[in-house]
Design an enzyme around this catalytic site. Structure first.
Site, mmCIF file in Angstrom:
data_model
loop_
_atom_site.group_PDB
_atom_site.id
_atom_site.type_symbol
_atom_site.label_atom_id
_atom_site.label_comp_id
_atom_site.label_asym_id
_atom_site.label_seq_id
_atom_site.Cartn_x
_atom_site.Cartn_y
_atom_site.Cartn_z
ATOM 1 N N TYR A 60 0.690 -1.230 -0.050
ATOM 2 C CA TYR A 60 0.138 0.066 -0.025
ATOM 3 C C TYR A 60 0.806 1.208 0.163
ATOM 4 C CZ TYR A 60 -3.395 -3.377 1.427
ATOM 5 O OH TYR A 60 -4.170 -4.833 1.067
ATOM 6 N N ASN A 108 -12.898 2.471 -2.243
ATOM 7 C CA ASN A 108 -12.251 1.309 -2.161
ATOM 8 C C ASN A 108 -12.772 0.633 -0.959
ATOM 9 O OD1 ASN A 108 -10.210 -0.546 -1.542
ATOM 10 N ND2 ASN A 108 -8.352 0.800 -1.522
ATOM 11 N N HIS A 161 -14.522 -8.305 -1.351
ATOM 12 C CA HIS A 161 -14.356 -9.659 -1.691
ATOM 13 C C HIS A 161 -15.637 -10.548 -1.152
ATOM 14 C CE1 HIS A 161 -10.333 -8.517 -2.703
ATOM 15 N NE2 HIS A 161 -10.103 -8.303 -1.554
ATOM 16 N N ASP A 205 -24.824 -3.882 -3.515
ATOM 17 C CA ASP A 205 -26.263 -3.638 -3.698
ATOM 18 C C ASP A 205 -26.382 -2.065 -3.755
ATOM 19 O OD1 ASP A 205 -27.127 -6.042 -4.165
ATOM 20 O OD2 ASP A 205 -27.982 -6.354 -2.229
ATOM 21 N N HIS A 218 -8.427 -0.025 -6.063
ATOM 22 C CA HIS A 218 -7.689 -0.796 -5.191
ATOM 23 C C HIS A 218 -6.439 -0.494 -5.341
ATOM 24 C CE1 HIS A 218 -11.051 -3.572 -4.205
ATOM 25 N NE2 HIS A 218 -11.230 -3.510 -5.255
ATOM 26 N N SER A 223 -3.479 -1.900 -4.313
ATOM 27 C CA SER A 223 -2.561 -2.975 -4.753
ATOM 28 C C SER A 223 -3.061 -3.674 -5.848
ATOM 29 C CB SER A 223 -2.559 -3.922 -3.348
ATOM 30 O OG SER A 223 -3.587 -4.671 -3.315
ATOM 31 N N ARG A 272 -8.590 -12.839 -3.107
ATOM 32 C CA ARG A 272 -8.547 -11.391 -3.502
ATOM 33 C C ARG A 272 -9.273 -11.477 -4.880
ATOM 34 N NH1 ARG A 272 -6.421 -8.544 1.001
ATOM 35 N NH2 ARG A 272 -4.939 -9.761 1.825
HETATM 36 C C1 DQA Z 1 -7.219 -3.488 -0.972
HETATM 37 C C2 DQA Z 1 -7.130 -4.667 -1.419
HETATM 38 C C3 DQA Z 1 -7.910 -5.539 -0.409
HETATM 39 O O1 DQA Z 1 -7.741 -7.049 -0.748
HETATM 40 C C4 DQA Z 1 -7.490 -5.411 0.937
HETATM 41 O O2 DQA Z 1 -8.286 -6.168 1.559
HETATM 42 C C5 DQA Z 1 -7.571 -3.987 1.452
HETATM 43 C C6 DQA Z 1 -7.001 -3.117 0.533
HETATM 44 C C7 DQA Z 1 -6.426 -2.338 -1.854
HETATM 45 O O3 DQA Z 1 -6.764 -1.159 -1.752
HETATM 46 O O4 DQA Z 1 -5.611 -2.845 -2.654
HETATM 47 O O5 DQA Z 1 -7.911 -3.599 2.675
HETATM 48 O O6 DQA Z 1 -8.435 -2.900 -1.067
#
Ligand code: DQA
Length: 151
Positions: free
Chosen positions: A26, A77, A83, A90, A103, A105, A114
């Site tokens: 991150y 985000n 997931h 909804d 996201h 990452s 993921r």
């Molecule tokens: C995330 C990716 C998710 O899998 C993870 O649970 C996060 C951050 C991302 O910004 O890459 O908390 O959403």
């Protein structure tokens, strides 16, 4: 402030810990710095950004629902909720404007759970792996999509 100049940016669970949380995924930008970047870009672009972070699924659902009619679009985000939260998916589907899911990452290159992206099914666009800059790119996409749907 006309509603057409407001955007909503929502961060889900543990994104408050940006800057110290798993920096290999991150990065080192803190959530405070991210908010500054978003607010600065929004103001240059002629918008106001309402930023909300919550670790609670129902609060995120409420934030999405209460943005309808007052905000032209949402950048979200949903973090881990991405997931598995049908409730957030909804709410995103019910929102009356564009929704961009971000996201930080590269979710597809990480653990297989993921790869299951539930909320993204209700997103108009999806950005993953662009780091913190993904939020800023999402804002540009949001403006364009909102303009396209303007009557
Ligand atoms: C995330 C990716 C998710 O899998 C993870 O649970 C996060 C951050 C991302 O910004 O890459 O908390 O959403």
């Amino acid at each position: 402030m006309k509603p057409s100049r407001i955007i909503t940016v929502i961060n889900g669970p543990s994104l408050s810990e940006l800057g110290r949380r798993e920096t290999e995924y991150y990065g080192t930008t803190t959530q405070g710095e991210l908010i500054e970047m978003i607010e600065k870009k929004a103001s240059i672009d002629g918008f106001t950004a309402n930023f909300i972070q919550s670790d609670v699924e129902g609060e995120i659902v409420r934030a999405i629902n209460s943005s309808s009619g007052s905000s032209i679009g949402i950048v979200i985000n949903p973090a881990a909720y991405s997931h598995y939260s049908i409730a957030i998916m909804d709410a995103m589907a019910a929102f009356d404007g564009p929704v961009i899911e971000v996201h930080i990452s590269r979710v597809f290159s990480r653990e297989s759970f993921r790869n299951n992206l539930v909320t993204a099914k209700a997103a108009d666009a999806f950005i993953a792996g662009a780091g913190i800059r993904g939020y800023l790119h999402a804002m540009d996409i949001l403006y364009e999509l909102a303009e396209m749907t303007e009557v």
